[in-house]
Scaffold this active site. Structure first.
Site, PDB file in Angstrom:
ATOM      1  N   GLU A 134       0.823  -1.222   0.000  1.00  0.00           N
ATOM      2  CA  GLU A 134       0.000   0.000   0.000  1.00  0.00           C
ATOM      3  C   GLU A 134       0.850   1.262   0.000  1.00  0.00           C
ATOM      4  O   GLU A 134       0.353   2.344  -0.302  1.00  0.00           O
ATOM      5  CB  GLU A 134      -0.979  -0.017   1.180  1.00  0.00           C
ATOM      6  CG  GLU A 134      -1.830  -1.269   1.146  1.00  0.00           C
ATOM      7  CD  GLU A 134      -3.053  -1.253   2.052  1.00  0.00           C
ATOM      8  OE1 GLU A 134      -3.511  -0.172   2.421  1.00  0.00           O
ATOM      9  OE2 GLU A 134      -3.529  -2.352   2.373  1.00  0.00           O
ATOM     10  N   LYS A 162       3.180   3.269   7.396  1.00  0.00           N
ATOM     11  CA  LYS A 162       4.060   2.163   6.994  1.00  0.00           C
ATOM     12  C   LYS A 162       5.176   2.681   6.084  1.00  0.00           C
ATOM     13  O   LYS A 162       6.328   2.244   6.179  1.00  0.00           O
ATOM     14  CB  LYS A 162       3.255   1.061   6.272  1.00  0.00           C
ATOM     15  CG  LYS A 162       2.328   0.265   7.163  1.00  0.00           C
ATOM     16  CD  LYS A 162       3.041  -0.540   8.248  1.00  0.00           C
ATOM     17  CE  LYS A 162       3.820  -1.713   7.703  1.00  0.00           C
ATOM     18  NZ  LYS A 162       4.344  -2.583   8.798  1.00  0.00           N
TER      19      LYS A 162
END
Ligand code: NAD
Ligand code: TYD
Length: 355
Positions: A134, A162
């Site tokens: 992602e 992230k």
């Protein structure tokens, strides 16, 4: 010995079970036991001498430092994270805390530990950071799949946090020489998947006779990988991945969400038909879309295949059948994870989404 963080969650628990079934090497499992951490996932290891469970936070420097000094692991695998996009939209702060600050503190503790190692121990040490596809953002239908050289364009608080953690890991290699490898994997599915995510949510709602909430038109595309294939990829990257490199991990299996939901319904029709004989697909309901919803993710996993010889063993057809069967065979696990806190989340995320 290896140190696994987040090993009571979905992928971490599968990894610990997979590791101990392939290796004699013990695992220290550090997990905060958030809503997503579940010691029931590790119940089969209760008397296993090779599994040491420690409840704690990756951001707790004193604790991590102590564990590194006490157990002297040859590798650290970082699974610990807040992992659900919808929760990151409702409340981003914990994502910043665990995924960014937590990873930073873990890196600092690991750097200090690694700096004190000598000779062969120092050369052999690894930090494997487990990340997501992602971070690359969203693809149009005709774009080529994500390669490791692609730009980071995260669109949700989850993926941004992230991405930040990946950058920190990269910087610690570049600046301090810390021996790191990062993996960016596509959507996993399989046993112990918490029913806030698409596939297990559809299974538990279908069996409970509840609506199956498809966001928007359901034509968003994800690449799906059976979790045990992710585990085998991580074992291989730990064994032979080149330091400072990133490896994309995927199932060569892009599918729109609506097709996934129909597949789940079809398998349930076969394995546990509804008492009224109607198909589960009659429960599908289109609901308000996720804000900023990424349209398509696709992984080009040719680097890990060419360099490390890894390919997934399961097709989507074999993996999803095993997964549905696991949920049917484990009603107690399913009942136990649907606690009050889970009901609260379901209300928060779905009550405002008009059908
Ligand atoms: P999960 O939410 O099921 O589990 C996360 C685990 O981390 C839980 O056991 C939780 O208690 C623990 N944890 C959370 N904060 C912690 C902290 N501060 N300190 C210690 N432990 C903490 O997540 P998952 O689906 O198993 O994902 C694991 C990793 O893989 C994450 O880093 C995620 O970003 C990554 N990933 C997930 C997917 C997927 O499809 N699920 C795909 C690619 C990458
Ligand atoms: P999810 O499992 O949350 O993973 P991610 O957002 O990290 O890819 O969602 C997978 C896809 O399914 C995503 O496009 C959002 C969609 N989705 C629904 O349509 N309905 C739902 O109730 C959920 C949880 C997800």
């Amino acid at each position: 010995m290896i140190l696994v963080t987040g090993g009571a969650g979905f992928i971490g628990a599968n990894f610990v079970l997979d590791w101990l079934s392939h290796s004699e090497e013990a695992v220290v499992n550090l997990d905060k036991l958030t809503y997503a951490g579940n010691q029931e996932n590790l119940a089969s290891l209760e008397d296993h001498p090779g599994h040491v469970f420690v409840q704690g936070d990756i951001a707790d420097t004193a604790l991590v430092t102590d564990l590194l000094a006490r157990y002297r692991p040859r590798a650290v695998l970082n699974f610990a994270a807040e992992s659900h996009v919808d929760r990151s939209i409702h409340g981003p702060e914990t994502f910043i805390q665990t995924n960014i600050v937590g990873t930073f503190r873990l890196l600092e503790a690991v750097r200090a530990h690694w700096g004190g190692l000598q000779g062969g121990d120092k050369a052999a040490f690894r930090l494997l950071h487990v990340s997501t596809d992602e971070v690359y953002g969203s693809l149009s239908p005709t774009d080529p799949a994500f390669k490791e050289t692609g730009r980071y364009e995260p669109n949700s608080p989850y993926s941004a946090s992230k991405a930040a953690s990946d950058h920190l890991v990269r910087a610690y290699h570049h600046t301090y020489g810390l021996p790191v490898v990062t993996t960016n994997c596509s959507n996993n599915y399989g046993p112990f998947h918490f029913p806030e995510k698409l596939i297990p949510l559809m299974v538990v709602n279908a069996l409970a006779g509840k609506p199956l909430p498809v966001y928007g038109d359901g034509q968003q595309v994800r690449d799906w990988l059976y979790v045990k294939d992710h585990c085998s990829a991580l074992r291989r990257v730990l064994e032979a991945g080149r330091l400072g490199e990133t490896y994309n991990v995927g199932g060569w299996n892009e599918k729109p969400n609506l097709e996934i939901v129909h597949t789940v319904c079809g398998l349930l029709d076969e394995l546990r038909p509804r008492s009224d004989g109607k198909p589960y697909a009659t429960q599908i309901t289109h609901v308000t879309d996720r804000p900023g919803h990424d349209r398509r993710y696709a992984i080009d996993a040719s680097k890990i295949e060419q360099e490390l010889g890894w390919r997934p063993a399961e097709t989507f057809e074999t993996g999803i059948r095993k997964t549905i069967q696991w949920y049917l065979d484990n009603p107690a696990w399913v009942a136990n994870v649907q606690s009050g806190a889970y009901q609260h989340w379901v209300h928060k995320n779905y009550s405002a989404r008009a059908a």
